[in-house]
Design a protein around this motif. Structure first.
Motif, short mmCIF file in Angstrom:
data_model
loop_
_atom_site.label_atom_id
_atom_site.label_comp_id
_atom_site.label_asym_id
_atom_site.label_seq_id
_atom_site.Cartn_x
_atom_site.Cartn_y
_atom_site.Cartn_z
N MET A 1 4.63 -8.30 -0.78
CA MET A 1 3.72 -7.64 0.15
C MET A 1 2.48 -7.13 -0.58
O MET A 1 2.56 -6.47 -1.61
CB MET A 1 4.42 -6.48 0.85
CG MET A 1 5.49 -6.95 1.82
SD MET A 1 6.00 -5.63 2.96
CE MET A 1 6.50 -4.36 1.82
N HIS A 2 1.33 -7.39 0.01
CA HIS A 2 0.07 -6.85 -0.50
C HIS A 2 -0.34 -5.61 0.28
O HIS A 2 -0.88 -4.66 -0.29
CB HIS A 2 -1.05 -7.88 -0.40
CG HIS A 2 -2.40 -7.30 -0.64
ND1 HIS A 2 -2.92 -7.08 -1.90
CD2 HIS A 2 -3.32 -6.80 0.22
CE1 HIS A 2 -4.11 -6.51 -1.80
NE2 HIS A 2 -4.37 -6.33 -0.54
N ALA A 3 -0.11 -5.64 1.57
CA ALA A 3 -0.52 -4.52 2.41
C ALA A 3 0.35 -4.50 3.66
O ALA A 3 0.98 -5.49 4.02
CB ALA A 3 -1.99 -4.64 2.82
N MET A 4 0.38 -3.36 4.31
CA MET A 4 1.03 -3.23 5.61
C MET A 4 0.07 -2.55 6.57
O MET A 4 -0.80 -1.78 6.15
CB MET A 4 2.34 -2.46 5.50
CG MET A 4 3.40 -3.22 4.73
SD MET A 4 5.02 -2.43 4.79
CE MET A 4 5.52 -2.82 6.48
N GLY A 5 0.26 -2.85 7.83
CA GLY A 5 -0.65 -2.28 8.81
C GLY A 5 0.02 -2.03 10.14
O GLY A 5 1.16 -2.45 10.36
N ALA B 1 -2.87 -0.47 1.47
CA ALA B 1 -2.54 -1.39 0.39
C ALA B 1 -1.23 -0.95 -0.25
O ALA B 1 -0.99 0.24 -0.43
CB ALA B 1 -3.66 -1.39 -0.64
N TRP B 2 -0.41 -1.93 -0.58
CA TRP B 2 0.92 -1.57 -1.10
C TRP B 2 0.84 -1.07 -2.54
O TRP B 2 1.61 -0.20 -2.93
CB TRP B 2 1.84 -2.78 -1.00
CG TRP B 2 3.27 -2.37 -0.84
CD1 TRP B 2 4.30 -2.60 -1.70
CD2 TRP B 2 3.83 -1.61 0.25
NE1 TRP B 2 5.45 -2.03 -1.21
CE2 TRP B 2 5.19 -1.42 -0.03
CE3 TRP B 2 3.29 -1.07 1.42
CZ2 TRP B 2 6.04 -0.73 0.85
CZ3 TRP B 2 4.12 -0.38 2.28
CH2 TRP B 2 5.47 -0.21 1.98
N SER B 3 -0.06 -1.62 -3.33
CA SER B 3 -0.26 -1.10 -4.69
C SER B 3 -1.48 -0.21 -4.66
O SER B 3 -2.54 -0.61 -4.22
CB SER B 3 -0.47 -2.25 -5.66
OG SER B 3 -1.59 -3.01 -5.29
N GLY B 4 -1.35 1.00 -5.13
CA GLY B 4 -2.43 1.96 -4.94
C GLY B 4 -2.31 2.53 -3.54
O GLY B 4 -1.35 2.26 -2.83
#
Length: 128
Positions: free
Chosen positions: A31-35, A52-55
């Motif tokens: 996963m890069h991001a969730m919304g 964003a999943w990282s940061g």
């Protein structure tokens, strides 16, 4: 594959609050991001908030800025949407989404086509 399950929808009076949760399982390491998106009857699905999943970069639709807050727990792979000062026009089915594409670090995608996996949706109804 990533599986998403939403929790927390319901009926609330205008001015009230609700907290939505979305639990991700499967290949969550991709996963890069969730919304969160919403879809009102007869309307297109539209972006509400993303993270964003990282940061911890976040983005919000103008209509919810200052009222909604998105957050995530990387240990439990859960994303939350805290919704305050709810209005009748917030009434919709809310969908959780996950993006696994390799966007640049910290980028929060906001388009429906930017996301790869979707939950089943949870109804939020705000009465006046």
């Amino acid at each position: 594959q990533v599986q998403l399950v939403e929790f927390g929808g319901g009926l609330v009076q205008a001015g009230g609050s609700l907290r939505l949760s979305c639990a991700a399982s499967g290949r969550t390491f991709r996963m890069h991001a969730m919304g969160w998106f919403l879809q009102a009857p007869g309307k297109e699905r539209e972006f509400v908030a993303g993270i964003a999943w990282s940061g911890e970069s976040t983005d919000y639709a103008d209509s919810v800025k200052g009222r909604f807050t998105i957050s995530r727990d990387v240990v439990t792979n859960t994303v939350y949407l805290e919704m305050n000062s709810l209005k009748p026009e917030d009434t919709a089915v809310y969908y959780c989404a996950a993006a696994i594409r390799a966007y640049r670090l910290g980028y929060v995608p906001v388009g429906r086509s930017d996301y790869d996996y979707w939950g089943q949706g949870t109804q939020v109804t705000v009465s006046s």
